[in-house]
Design an enzyme around this catalytic site. Structure first.
Site, PDB file in Angstrom:
ATOM      1  N   HIS A 191      68.381  33.585   7.616  1.00 61.16           N
ATOM      2  CA  HIS A 191      69.560  34.123   8.031  1.00 61.16           C
ATOM      3  C   HIS A 191      69.585  35.606   7.631  1.00 61.16           C
ATOM      4  CE1 HIS A 191      71.507  30.320   5.275  1.00 61.16           C
ATOM      5  NE2 HIS A 191      71.537  29.814   6.462  1.00 61.16           N
ATOM      6  N   GLU A 433      67.849  14.034  29.324  1.00 60.35           N
ATOM      7  CA  GLU A 433      65.656  14.465  28.971  1.00 60.35           C
ATOM      8  C   GLU A 433      64.689  13.507  29.064  1.00 60.35           C
ATOM      9  OE1 GLU A 433      67.132  16.176  24.983  1.00 60.35           O
ATOM     10  OE2 GLU A 433      68.290  14.882  24.414  1.00 60.35           O
ATOM     11  N   ASP A 457      62.791  18.996  25.909  1.00 61.37           N
ATOM     12  CA  ASP A 457      62.179  17.513  26.446  1.00 61.37           C
ATOM     13  C   ASP A 457      62.162  17.216  27.293  1.00 61.37           C
ATOM     14  OD1 ASP A 457      62.821  16.552  23.136  1.00 61.37           O
ATOM     15  OD2 ASP A 457      64.106  16.594  23.272  1.00 61.37           O
ATOM     16  N   CYS A 504      71.899  22.611  28.963  1.00 58.15           N
ATOM     17  CA  CYS A 504      71.475  23.008  27.492  1.00 58.15           C
ATOM     18  C   CYS A 504      70.273  23.507  26.805  1.00 58.15           C
ATOM     19  CB  CYS A 504      72.043  22.409  26.407  1.00 58.15           C
ATOM     20  SG  CYS A 504      71.683  20.717  26.437  1.00 58.15           S
TER      21      CYS A 504
END
Ligand code: PEP
Ligand code: MG
Length: 561
Positions: A191, A433, A457, A504
């Site tokens: 964070h 993938e 992947d 992506c």
């Protein structure tokens, strides 16, 4: 001295080191008498309660600092303060073992942190740091240690050096003109890193024991572009970095100007620029960096972060919020990609010899139809509120896509019977993938509304090289002609069926591949939001004609990255 670490937040800063030291919390075991148990429990509950109040204040500060862009990232902290394993078990230890609250709490805290650390997932490993930061706060309240930082006392233009920096610390930095920070711990998905990037404070971490070596007041350069920290630099280095800082600032300035401009090549082809997100709270950053949609929402993180699978209502609320916030842009929500390296307590998986090639992603969803149908119901219902598309991970063959569509059809009929609204024409895409899916991309494209290439992947399965195993790193070769040819084939196969293709995987955010992917005919790039301006700039200064020639050399193998 030059130190190499991990980039938390980009940018270049030159300043003087300010060492942020926190009080050491030494915990001693103390046996308590039966009649002291009540008092010890009360002390513990008060410390937890005080911490909860503090966290609400911090949340408020972060919201203000980020103009509500990332208001939700502290929900996790609050949940930990209600966590049975942390709170109830500590109370049980106080009662059963008759020990002081500090000792019981630290025992339980260490147990949870070591469980988190065992997980092979960067995002979840970072949550161990969240728990430990919370633990520090509860402990300070229990021991009555005041270790608040006196921000006004820190000279402006300092570079903060600390073992760990919390997101709350980060929010104070901007208003106190702190130039950068360097930590011993912390990763890209912490964070603290998210907030630092949103506030554009350069930061580098994982310099092991840097906070112990650094000296107060020494000159320090933080190179958040390359993850480098330099102490006591010579004059020439300072001059070079001043130039580099100017170049970086000019570049940021010109990138900012691109915010509202389309990602169009110099000869006029417009490419989609979308963001990958793991949690709904990243939407603010996505929009702030010019994302024109979410190309991959990794929905499994909702499952990874909870003990029981989130129900239909909880999922629906999340998906709906994301879609509404992104309107009019599209949001591609990927159905859960659990298994292999992404494990969740909420979904019990059978032990397997080779989980990377086992019951993961869509395969797992077929095995657990109720789990899958619940998610599809939530997604379909949310599709009434925005521009939502569904994406299926790890598709291996066209029959799997057919099966997915049958299930979606069944869920649609149920919803219609119940009178619940949804987008009947919702698009359903397939991730490419698995090499078999890539080779049969034409057949899969017939069953899908769009394809999205998951190079992370796809590369590991093509080379049979685990993407997380540094021993076979050299085989995991992104720029290899084998990968270039596969990507080219998938794009052409989809286009022949008039279906769009996005990418992506991490390759989309790597400037080394932008020109190649443009030349291969990719339609949309989807990446972590922070990379969007940089990639857009390359696109805007490249022509598709030159990109095609460039890509052809990589496909042929006469050039390599
Ligand atoms: C990929 O495999 O490229 C991908 C985007 O999915 P993930 O990284 O979540 O496996
Ligand atoms: Mg993947």
């Amino acid at each position: 001295m030059v130190y190499k670490g991990t980039v938390l937040s980009p940018g270049i800063a030159i300043g003087k080191a300010y060492l942020l030291k926190r009080a050491v919390q030494k915990v001693h075991r103390r046996s308590i008498l039966p009649n002291e148990v009540k008092n010890e429990l009360a002390r513990f509950r008060k410390a937890v309660d005080d911490t909860r109040k503090e966290m609400l204040l911090v949340e408020d500060q972060v919201k203000k600092a980020l103009s509500s862009k990332k208001s939700g990232i502290f929900a996790g902290y609050r949940l930990f303060l209600e966590d049975k394993m942390l709170i109830n078990e500590t109370e049980t230890l106080i009662k059963d073992q008759r020990v002081n609250a500090e000792f019981a709490f630290s025992m339980q805290l260490n147990k949870i942190i070591s469980e988190f650390k065992k997980i092979k997932n960067d995002y979840l490993k970072e949550r161990a740091r969240d728990v430990s930061e919370l633990g520090r706060r509860v402990m300070s309240n229990l021991m009555d240690i005041d270790d608040k930082v006196l921000w006004e006392d820190i000279p402006p233009d300092s570079v903060l050096v600390a073992y760990n920096i919390t997101p709350a610390d980060t929010t104070h930095m901007k208003s106190n003109s702190i130039r950068a920070f360097v930590t011993d711990t912390g990763g890209k998905t912490s964070h603290t890193a998210i907030v630092a990037r949103a506030l554009e404070i350069p930061a580098v971490s994982a310099l092991k024991n840097f906070s112990a070596i650094a000296e107060a007041g020494q000159d320090i350069i933080v190179d958040g572009e390359n993850g480098i920290v330099i102490t006591d630099p010579d004059e020439e280095t300072v001059m070079n970095y001043k130039r580099e800082r100017k170049r970086y600032q000019d570049e940021q300035h010109s990138l900012q100007k691109l915010m509202d401009m389309p990602a169009a090549s110099s000869d006029g082809t417009v490419f989609g620029m979308e963001a990958n997100i793991e949690i709904a709270e990243e939407i603010g950053t996505a929009l702030a960096h010019g994302a024109e949609g979410i190309g991959l929402y990794r929905s499994e993180y909702m499952f990874i972060n909870s003990e029981t699978p989130p129900g239909e209502e909880e999922q629906h609320a999340q998906y709906k919020t994301v879609c509404e916030k992104m309107l009019p842009y599209p949001v591609i929500i990927r159905t859960i990609d659990l298994g292999a390296d992404k494990l969740a307590d909420a979904v019990k998986l059978p032990p397997e010899q080779n989980p990377m090639m086992g019951l993961r992603s869509i395969r797992l969803c077929f095995r657990m139809p109720e789990l899958f149908k619940t998610q599809i119901r939530a997604l379909l219902r949310a599709s009434a509120a925005g521009n939502l598309k569904i994406m299926i991970p790890m598709i291996t063959n066209a029959s799997e896509m057919k099966k997915v569509k049958i299930i979606i059809g069944e869920v649609k009929r149920d919803l219609a019977k119940e009178g619940l609204p949804f987008n009947d024409r919702i698009q359903v895409g397939a991730m490419i993938e698995v090499p078999a899916a890539a080779v049969a991309a034409d057949l899969i494209a017939e069953e899908a509304d769009f394809l999205s290439i998951g190079t992370n992947d796809l590369i590991q399965y093509t080379f049979a090289a685990d993407r997380m195993n540094e021993n076979v790193d050299y085989v995991y070769d992104q720029g290899n002609p084998a990968i270039m040819r596969i990507i080219k084939y998938v794009i052409e196969a989809a286009h022949n069926k008039q279906k769009p293709v996005s990418l992506c995987g991490e390759m989309a955010s790597d400037p080394a591949f932008t020109k190649i992917l443009m030349g291969l005919g990719l339609d949309t790039f989807s990446m972590s939001a922070i990379a969007i301006p940089k990639i857009k700039k390359i696109i805007r200064t490249t022509s598709v004609r030159e990109a095609k020639e460039f890509a052809a050399k990589f496909v042929a193998g006469s050039c390599s990255q």
